[in-house]
Write an enzyme that holds these catalytic residues in place. Structure first.
Site, short mmCIF file in Angstrom:
data_model
loop_
_atom_site.label_atom_id
_atom_site.label_comp_id
_atom_site.label_asym_id
_atom_site.label_seq_id
_atom_site.Cartn_x
_atom_site.Cartn_y
_atom_site.Cartn_z
N LYS A 232 -21.49 0.13 0.84
CA LYS A 232 -20.90 -1.16 0.49
C LYS A 232 -20.82 -1.34 -1.04
O LYS A 232 -21.38 -0.55 -1.79
CB LYS A 232 -21.71 -2.28 1.15
C1 PLP Z 1 -17.10 -5.06 8.86
C2 PLP Z 1 -18.52 -4.62 9.11
N1 PLP Z 1 -19.31 -5.39 9.88
C3 PLP Z 1 -20.58 -5.06 10.13
C4 PLP Z 1 -21.15 -3.92 9.60
C5 PLP Z 1 -22.55 -3.58 9.93
O1 PLP Z 1 -23.33 -3.45 8.78
P1 PLP Z 1 -24.60 -2.48 8.76
O2 PLP Z 1 -24.10 -1.07 8.75
O3 PLP Z 1 -25.31 -2.85 7.49
O4 PLP Z 1 -25.39 -2.78 9.96
C6 PLP Z 1 -20.38 -3.10 8.77
C7 PLP Z 1 -20.94 -1.88 8.18
O5 PLP Z 1 -20.34 -0.85 8.07
C8 PLP Z 1 -19.02 -3.45 8.52
O6 PLP Z 1 -18.23 -2.69 7.76
#
Ligand code: PLP
Length: 442
Positions: A232
């Site tokens: 991110k």
């Molecule tokens: C749009 C979106 N929502 C939720 C997530 C979930 O985040 P995490 O990987 O930190 O659990 C991501 C991560 O890639 C994402 O890109």
């Protein structure tokens, strides 16, 4: 898992995208007619992209200092932790919400939001099918039902008209995913949520620093959720944060991130949740990373918009559509091809761009979420789905269809955008897209 319902990811792609793929394959069989203009690099011509951008470090002195301060502490636990406090203060500076809770991931942030919103057995939550599966995991763990709505052709975000079509008496919430950091049409979604008494949750995992009509992303919906996962805009390896100014939900965020107990007024466990805590070392890195956010967001915004400005008139290409009053922060840039306007497949287009020196990729996730085997098999909990077995939903993911979402994945091309890239590089990528599109124009 029943053999009858079993379908592989490959079978789904073949089934769902059959028409598109068949059309593309048919065209591929035709021999490209040589076009005017400069020779493609793939055919031995000069590369359009000559500039190289090398990635700089993502962390350094600021993070080191913060970690050293953290190491002087006697406790590395989040509750009353100085790093957590600093991180949440800085988070609120750019996302002004009354309540905020850091947690272990973006998936956790969304699960906390869904739990705080009171989503439970058989409730329906409308969201995007083109996203990380983490958007839907919390919904499923609450024994609720994700309902996928279609996307805008160029925005790749929820189409409010299709969201409205999918609202039923069981709908309790909308999760608006700001895909790639491009803000959703929040006015329309807010109006829908208000009209139907739904909770509006923003999935801002890919949208750090984005703005909707000048308002910080995460503050227009009732609850905003962010990811700090490694890829991110800013990161602490893995992590997340969830915020809300709504008195119905904000006070619940801490306990739904911490086993269901309210630590400021300990009264035992009056809620039920798992452990989604973030520790102090992660909070230290995340707090330091927040000092870099504005620069990263501003640069990515500039580069992505520059690419749009320079491919907006290219025939056969649909640029990434961003509202002129919004600030998109381009976790990546996504443009679509118009198969009817080109004499090549997406794969040929991508190969030609690679040869020109533009490191693009076809598509994003393999299939819309409902096409993944776990959805096709309704096999979420040890191969079963209690809500369906109990007759609380008629959802059948094998019949779910979102045409724009499906074609986005077969016709779209992803251009990586990073803060270390230069404007010159982006202009050359745009020139490469123009050159390749012109060569293959129908
Ligand atoms: C749009 C979106 N929502 C939720 C997530 C979930 O985040 P995490 O990987 O930190 O659990 C991501 C991560 O890639 C994402 O890109």
């Amino acid at each position: 898992m029943s053999a009858k319902n079993s379908i592989s990811r490959r079978q789904f792609v073949a089934g769902a995208s059959g028409l598109v793929l068949a059309g593309a394959a048919g065209k591929a069989a035709e021999k490209p007619v040589p076009a005017d203009g400069p020779k493609l690099a793939i055919d031995g011509g000069e590369k359009a992209v000559q500039v190289k951008c090398s990635a700089g470090p993502r962390w350094g002195d600021v993070e080191q200092k913060q970690l050293e301060a953290m190491l002087k502490q006697r406790s590395l636990f989040y509750w009353k932790g100085p790093q957590t406090k600093l991180f949440l203060e800085r988070f609120r500076e750019f996302c002004p919400v009354k309540y905020a809770q850091n947690c272990s991931s973006g998936t956790a942030a969304i699960h906390i939001a869904v739990a705080a919103a009171g989503i439970g057995l058989g409730d329906e939550v409308i969201t995007s099918p083109v996203t990380d599966i983490g958007t839907a995991i919390g919904v499923l763990y609450q024994q609720a039902v994700p309902v996928f709505a279609d996307l805008g052709l160029g925005t790749h975000n929820l189409d409010p008209a299709d969201v409205e079509r999918r609202i039923t008496p069981k709908t309790k919430a909308i999760i608006a995913v700001h895909l790639t950091g491009n803000p959703c049409d929040l006015d329309a979604l807010r109006a829908l949520a208000d009209r139907h008494d739904l909770v509006l949750i923003e999935d801002c995992a890919q949208a750090w620093g984005a703005k909707y009509r000048g308002r910080p992303i995460g503050t227009v919906g009732d609850i905003g959720c962010f990811s700090l996962q490694n890829s991110k805009h800013i990161t602490c390896g893995d992590g997340g944060v969830v915020g809300s100014s709504d008195e119905r939900f904000g006070p619940l965020l801490q306990k739904y991130g911490d086993k269901g107990g309210n630590r400021s007024k300990w009264g035992g466990f009056d809620g039920f949740a798992t452990n989604y805590r973030m520790s102090e070392p992660q909070a230290a890195v995340a707090a330091a990373q927040l000092t870099r956010l504005e620069e990263i967001a501003a640069k990515r915004n500039r580069l992505g918009n520059l690419l749009t400005e320079n491919i907006a008139d290219v025939p056969g290409v649909i640029p990434h559509e961003v509202h002129p009053k919004d600030r998109a922060v381009y976790w990546f840039y996504f443009f679509r091809l118009r198969p009817d306007a080109l004499r090549c497949t997406r794969s040929q287009f991508c190969k030609a761009l690679w040869a020109e020196g533009a490191a693009v990729r076809g598509g994003y996730i393999g299939v819309p979420l409902y096409g993944e085997p776990v959805f096709q098999n309704h096999g979420f909990f040890a191969g079963r789905w209690p809500v369906k077995e109990m007759g609380l939903t008629t959802m059948d993911f094998t019949k779910h269809r979102c045409p724009n979402a499906e074609s986005m994945l077969t016709e779209g091309i992803r251009v990586p955008i990073y803060e270390y890239q230069t404007e010159e590089y982006i202009l050359q990528v745009a020139a490469a897209i123009r050159k390749v599109a012109k060569h293959y124009a129908a």
